[in-house]
Design an enzyme around this catalytic site. Sequence first.
Site, short mmCIF file in Angstrom:
data_model
loop_
_atom_site.label_atom_id
_atom_site.label_comp_id
_atom_site.label_asym_id
_atom_site.label_seq_id
_atom_site.Cartn_x
_atom_site.Cartn_y
_atom_site.Cartn_z
CD GLU A 24 -21.93 -43.71 -15.47
OE1 GLU A 24 -22.95 -43.99 -16.11
OE2 GLU A 24 -21.38 -42.59 -15.52
CG PHE A 40 -13.32 -22.90 -17.43
CD1 PHE A 40 -12.18 -23.55 -17.88
CD2 PHE A 40 -13.33 -22.40 -16.14
CE1 PHE A 40 -11.08 -23.70 -17.04
CE2 PHE A 40 -12.24 -22.55 -15.30
CZ PHE A 40 -11.11 -23.20 -15.75
#
Lengths: 510, 666
Positions: free
Chosen positions: B288, B348
């Site tokens: 993209e 995380f």
Amino acid sequence: MSDILAELERRREAARAGGGERRVQAQHAKGKLTARERVELLLDEGSFEEFDMFVTHRTTDFGMADSKPAGDGVITGWGTVNGRMVYVFSQDFTVFGGSLSETHAQKICKIMDMAMQNGAPIIGINDSGGARIQEGVASLAGYAEVFQRNVLASGVVPQISLIMGPCAGGAVYSPAMTDFIFMVQDSSYMFVTGPDVVKTVTNEVVTAEELGGASTHTRKSSVADAAFKDDVETLMETRRLIDFLPASNLEKPPVRPFFDDPDRIEESLDTLIPQNPNQPYDMKELIHKIADEGDFYEIQEDFAGNILTGFIRLEGSTVGVVANQPMVLAGVLDIASSRKAARFVRFCDAFEIPILTLVDVPGFLPGTAQEYDGVIKHGAKLLFAYAEATVPKVTLITRKAYGGAYVVMASKHLRGDFNYAWPTAQVAVMGAKGAAEILHRSELDDAEKIAARTEEYETNFANPFRAAERGFVDEVIMPQSSRKRICRAFASLRGKKLNNPWKKHDNIPL
Amino acid sequence: MFKKILIANRGEIACRVIKTARKMGIKTVAVYSDADRNALHVKMADEAVHIGPPQANQSYIVIDKIMDAIRQTGAEAVHPGYGFLSENPKFAQALEAEGVAFIGPPVRAIEAMGDKITSKKIAQEAGVSTVPGYMGLIADAEDAVKISNEVGYPVMIKASAGGGGKGMRIAWNDDEAREGFQSSKNEAASSFGDDRIFIEKFVTQPRHIEIQVLADSHGNTIYLNERECSIQRRNQKVVEEAPSPFLDEETRAAMGKQSCELAKAVGYASAGTVEFIVDGEKNFYFLEMNTRLQVEHPVTELITGVDLVEQMIRVAYGEVLSLKQSDIGINGWSIENRLYAEDPYRGFLPSIGRLTRYRPPAEVAEKTHAVRNDTGVFEGGEISMYYDPMIAKLCTWAPTRSDAIEEMRNALDAFEIEGIGHNLPFLAAVMDHPIFISGDMTTAFIEEQYPDGFSGVVPDEKTNARLAAVAAHVKMRKEARAAQISGAMANHKRRIAPDWVVYVGKDQFRVSITEDNGCTTVAFEDGQTMEVVSDWTLGCRLFEGSVGGTPMIVKTDFIRDGARLRYRGADLNVVVRTPRQAELVAKMPEKVPRDTSKMLLCPMPGLIVSIAVEEGQEIQEGQALCTIEAMKMENILRAERKGRVSAIKAAAGDSLQVDEIIMEFE
């Protein structure tokens, strides 16, 4: 001649062996050091001078005449901690279970007398099964002699008790009257009556650990000031504590070299107070950022977390800190926190340790539980302690200072020497909403009007300037310059002299 | 040039844009929400406009509010940063309508590249390599085999409506294609109620490599080389570098040329990024195009010397690009590490709160090395729950890749962040990972190398020995100072023995320290000696110096029985004892941590609001056990497994510390 010298060595060997190899191993297996090892680690290497190594008991009942180990279950003497003199006794659990006999007590009393005469702290290491039953009332008399000296020494020299094994029955009252009690996790306990008696009398089943372990006494009863993970850590932390304390009430607290700029600016403190007045923040951050090298030695960390007490150093010299902790119960004053802080303030005052008070207090905790348990008199203890204290007192109001609690927390009115406030401070009778609702009772039904009144009150009173206009706040300071201002304040107070009127003693609401 | 621009963003990127604008003599306007009242970008800007509540959808991405701010301040142009409104064509249109310049590409380009299908089509037409595949519907298994052969194995068989790996199969041959088609179809039908399937080339050993392009509105387009962004966690880039250690000159030129063609095809004018997926054979396929400034743009700036924000502003003003393709070279190597407020030891999880300490390493820009830290926070600032948890982008530059990595290791060691959980130890671990060092990583790196998450770094014995030397050195200094206390008995001062036993992880070192004219020598039992050279003093949180000739920066905090040392992703409590203490400790049984698996412990300091169960009650997994209020938030604690409550140790109204027992189970 050499035989005579060898005889001394032989006798010393015998005394040092304590209760013998087997009992020493059993002691180690319980995770406990021996009495002598403890003294060795507590004091500077090679500094221990022993007294009364050859003292023995004089009992003949119950076949005791056949067993007279040298030292009689306690090691006493003096040595140094970082070169400073301290007196120490250490009960030897390997000899008669560390039980206290008449002579055992006399050994303790001897070093207590010397400590008071020579002006040095007393450190008692407790590891004892209790009274020596074979001696009966003579043993009890021994306890009483020790108690009497604890009381006379109180406020004269610092007394520290380390509970490093059992400490039960009457024996608990000696540590109870000393300044600090440290315990060892999982291997020490203190109670007036043990689990067996508890079961017989009340049918309550409880383990020794639950009844009087380190966790119980640091969190629930507040009998102990700290608990550490093992003997070594307990002894090392005791050394650290001694480094903060003067040797006696005739001396100033010790000073040592420091590596921190007294003028250090902490810009991050300008954002410590959250925008939302109901949001808590961690008062410990402020303490760390004020203290030399960020070092804070907390006392009773696990009890009444709504108030923080402990020692820091400023420019190398000891300062006691009392601070409301907004993180716990919004920093409110209640029975537990008042008692905790009052005792700490009185210790500091007794030993010439200046007091820094950091204030963010919404008031006293309301409710029947508090009133029934006597919050009036317990709260008064803290008020009393601050009001009678003659040491340098510097106070910083960071946010809320409401009502009676404002007065209690080392206010100007209680002879505060420097009373600083941050611009975020709100020195007022109460919070804006409550005040508006009382002052404008007739408008209570109109939420909009009350909101407007609240805002009006907030603008006019929720600031430090009303108090500053009257001189109750000496100066409004920038948060970032707190360390600098507080260091300078204490520096200017080094020559402070203030005496209370003569009295036999005061009558604090116990 | 513009007199005043508005930055429709926050955080580090707003600060980054302000820096360049200031350099160019342009005044800046910041916008801020309630949560950013004290933010760094607000302090740095010449003017600041409040645009509403913390939630981005009520402030930073509300076009009307930004337009109001523009009118209010008379800004002539707007830099959108990344995220928020940066790729929103409606915003660009609104600006155009108002006659305000958009510091970004034309609306048409944003629109064309904003849609995955359209952009792929345009790319194909512009001659850009795209992932081969068949986008049409596939009739049956035999059709699938035929198409797979056309595309070339391996292929990926995917559900049109798919996501999260569901309805996805990889096939390496006809049999697998046949079977994969059927199972994908079944899974898609049951999972999504849509059994449409498509097939595309499966890219093996995929790397994420992107090309930076820069174009003006006069038809000039150049590329500024690539960035390698393969180290990602759940599609979030963590480590980037420029150039890529993988590309050769030929591939780079081909990718660059195609990227420029694509930019031209959509009339691009501004800085933009064309993302590619590259396989192990250096085949690259278009993914993209990002029509904005990328987060990781600094690495490109560091190797090209081009200020991309400045170029964007000039292009938006209508200037002709002053750079030609031949001006763009590759000077040295640059690495970026993204510091996130995410606790690496707890999967995380985002960690919000106050930065009680925030001391980034000093920024330097020298011929031999550079350190750059793009940040939007400061000590005493807040990482809020409302926005991206990025704390900073730490970049280093050096002439070679290995030097740039070493520079990064040191910069991470010197970076102090306290108050919140953060991924610095994890980044340090990546910098020392052999695969990263070799440059041979794919986008699966984190997943493959840290399948069970991250639990810290265990240093080798050599490193442990050096850390032991540091710990012994600081301990010796501490004890030496303690002995200088006032009130000591004259002539009977404490003598400190030079011998220590240091425990680092599993290793134990017996050392002896001598200090002579400020130089410390640590002698080890095995005869080895190390000199510790440092101007560290007590109170310093960072030990900087050399140990046995190795330069080291170690975060050093005293703990009860030694020092907590943090170095290269390791976080160690190093215990330092005298030999006698060590001897006595060895005689005692090791304390076994209590078994807490059958207890509910208080996870945070807080107040028990209510207890939802009773003693003796049977409980189910997930059942609410009690409610705790902490930081004015109510947290419900739930049962981790089935069982029975044997004892309740706390009551409503109790104020508990961390790890206090609330209740016990049978």
